[in-house]
Design an enzyme around this catalytic site. Structure first.
Site, PDB file in Angstrom:
ATOM      1  N   VAL A 153       5.615  34.372  35.299  1.00 47.63           N
ATOM      2  CA  VAL A 153       6.866  34.145  36.450  1.00 47.63           C
ATOM      3  C   VAL A 153       7.668  33.342  34.898  1.00 47.63           C
ATOM      4  O   VAL A 153       7.420  32.875  33.832  1.00 47.63           O
ATOM      5  CB  VAL A 153       6.642  32.454  36.872  1.00 47.63           C
ATOM      6  CG1 VAL A 153       5.483  33.408  38.243  1.00 47.63           C
ATOM      7  CG2 VAL A 153       5.866  31.620  36.104  1.00 47.63           C
ATOM      8  N   ARG A 154       8.729  33.531  35.107  1.00 46.95           N
ATOM      9  CA  ARG A 154       9.925  32.856  34.324  1.00 46.95           C
ATOM     10  C   ARG A 154      10.314  33.261  33.193  1.00 46.95           C
ATOM     11  O   ARG A 154      10.163  32.250  31.774  1.00 46.95           O
ATOM     12  CB  ARG A 154      10.395  31.064  34.631  1.00 46.95           C
ATOM     13  CG  ARG A 154       9.826  30.008  35.736  1.00 46.95           C
ATOM     14  CD  ARG A 154       8.729  29.288  35.755  1.00 46.95           C
ATOM     15  NE  ARG A 154       7.995  28.407  36.751  1.00 46.95           N
ATOM     16  CZ  ARG A 154       7.982  27.247  36.891  1.00 46.95           C
ATOM     17  NH1 ARG A 154       7.613  26.292  36.285  1.00 46.95           N
ATOM     18  NH2 ARG A 154       8.091  26.650  37.863  1.00 46.95           N
ATOM     19  N   GLY A 155      10.755  34.418  33.572  1.00 52.44           N
ATOM     20  CA  GLY A 155      10.862  34.855  32.089  1.00 52.44           C
ATOM     21  C   GLY A 155      12.067  36.493  32.720  1.00 52.44           C
ATOM     22  O   GLY A 155      12.062  37.175  33.200  1.00 52.44           O
ATOM     23  N   GLY A 166       7.050  30.381  31.643  1.00 49.71           N
ATOM     24  CA  GLY A 166       7.991  31.194  30.885  1.00 49.71           C
ATOM     25  C   GLY A 166       9.169  29.912  29.934  1.00 49.71           C
ATOM     26  O   GLY A 166       8.542  29.098  29.733  1.00 49.71           O
ATOM     27  N   LEU A 167      10.341  30.409  30.501  1.00 51.27           N
ATOM     28  CA  LEU A 167      11.511  29.342  30.533  1.00 51.27           C
ATOM     29  C   LEU A 167      11.574  28.142  32.137  1.00 51.27           C
ATOM     30  O   LEU A 167      11.451  28.735  33.243  1.00 51.27           O
ATOM     31  CB  LEU A 167      12.955  29.797  30.290  1.00 51.27           C
ATOM     32  CG  LEU A 167      12.722  30.514  28.926  1.00 51.27           C
ATOM     33  CD1 LEU A 167      11.621  32.397  28.315  1.00 51.27           C
ATOM     34  CD2 LEU A 167      14.116  31.029  28.042  1.00 51.27           C
TER      35      LEU A 167
END
Length: 345
Positions: free
Chosen positions: A233-235, A202-203
């Site tokens: 992952v990464r949200g 994600g981010l």
């Protein structure tokens, strides 16, 4: 009668001489800075020093964007402009466009998509609003630096009602691309009312190297009223170095949501974590940042980083909603829209 004929002749001549897009206006959310909150608004730093709010292209010329060349021509430079997508803009391969300053880039209600268009900053970038846009990219554009919105310089960015639509992925696949990067010296950013979906990564927020401590304190960032759906992952994100206020977001169908890494100062509150929370993946805590959560659902555990002493209430005023309200609101109103924008607070 002669006066009417003269008026008609002048009007007809104007139709011929003026560019077609002067009469090609499309409906778009010309909401200026209504709904702006957090660090991109009127805010203070940790020393109590105030900075001006993001204004984008406010009061500037409205320009209707019909092609990649239009976008390249008008998104650069420092002249205030409101750039409205009159067409969906698409490229067959990765096409990079450099962001200038004092711009609002907004999608019309009918046409709002940027496909394989990659926006990036320079040392001359800053004070930019991205609103009512949909970012799409081809799955084969999947390298480590293939990120459609890449902010690493300048201050005052507001990302609002933007959809990053992603694509199908395999958790065991080789994709390395991300949806959004904010790092290096980019500062004072708000992401609000936006949707990030369908992506392995994600981010990535804060300089992506654990040894570069000169970037400690960057960015100051508010992440509020957003919807993170099917990000492996990464949200809301992998966070390093900066100050991150993460409030009233909904994450669903995830393996890991918040990754706490080097020197991140994270204040999380009243977020809703859906499917994936039962696996214990809400926090991926490296033990090297600072973190506090209040009011999120379900309660967050597995924290190993110490509590942060920072509170975003010292930087700006704000209010919060309950996690259930947040879930209902963002599933209905987050991301780009074909009708009136509704803002969370």
């Amino acid at each position: 009668m002669k006066r009417f004929c003269l008026w008609f002749a002048v009007f007809s001549l104007l139709l011929v001489l003026l560019p077609g897009k002067a009469f090609g206006a499309v409906d778009f959310p010309n909401t200026s800075t209504n709904g702006l909150l957090g660090f991109a608004g009127n805010a203070k730093n940790e020393k109590g020093i105030s900075k001006a709010s993001t204004t984008g292209g406010k009061n500037g010329q409205i320009v209707y964007i019909q092609s990649v060349n239009d976008l390249k021509t008008h998104l650069g430079g420092s002249t205030p402009k409101i750039l409205v997508l009159q067409n969906d803009i698409s490229a067959s391969s990765k096409t990079t466009v450099t962001i200038g300053s004092n711009k609002t880039l907004v999608g019309s209600y009918a046409k709002k998509t940027l496909k394989n268009i990659y926006l990036t900053t320079s040392s001359a970038s800053g004070n930019v609003i991205f609103q009512n846009l949909t970012f799409e990219h081809s799955p084969q554009i999947n390298g480590n630096n293939d990120i459609q919105l890449y902010l690493d310089s300048g201050i005052n960015y507001w990302i609002d009602h933007v959809t990053f639509s992603g694509h199908s992925y395999s958790a065991s696949g080789s994709d390395l691309d991300k949806l959004l990067y904010v790092g290096k010296s980019a500062d004072y950013i708000t992401i609000s009312n936006s949707k990030f979906a369908n992506h392995k990564y994600g981010l990535i927020l804060g300089y992506p190297d654990d040894s570069q401590h000169q970037y400690d304190g960057y960015p100051h960032m508010t992440i509020a009223n957003n919807y993170f759906e099917n990000l492996y992952v990464r949200g809301p994100g992998l966070m390093r170095y900066g100050y991150f206020h993460v409030k009233n977001n909904y994450s669903n169908n995830f393996n890991q949501a918040i990754t706490i890494a080097t020197k991140a100062k994270i204040y999380s509150e009243y977020n809703y974590f859906g499917k994936g929370s039962e696996k214990g993946g809400i926090l991926d805590d490296k033990g090297t940042g600072y973190f506090k959560d209040t009011g999120s659902y379900p309660s967050l555990n597995k924290q190993t980083s110490p509590l942060t002493s920072w509170n975003p209430g010292s930087n700006y005023s704000y209010r919060v909603q309950t996690p259930q309200y947040t879930k209902d609101f963002v599933t209905k109103y987050a991301g780009s829209q074909s009708t009136t924008l509704v803002f969370g607070y």
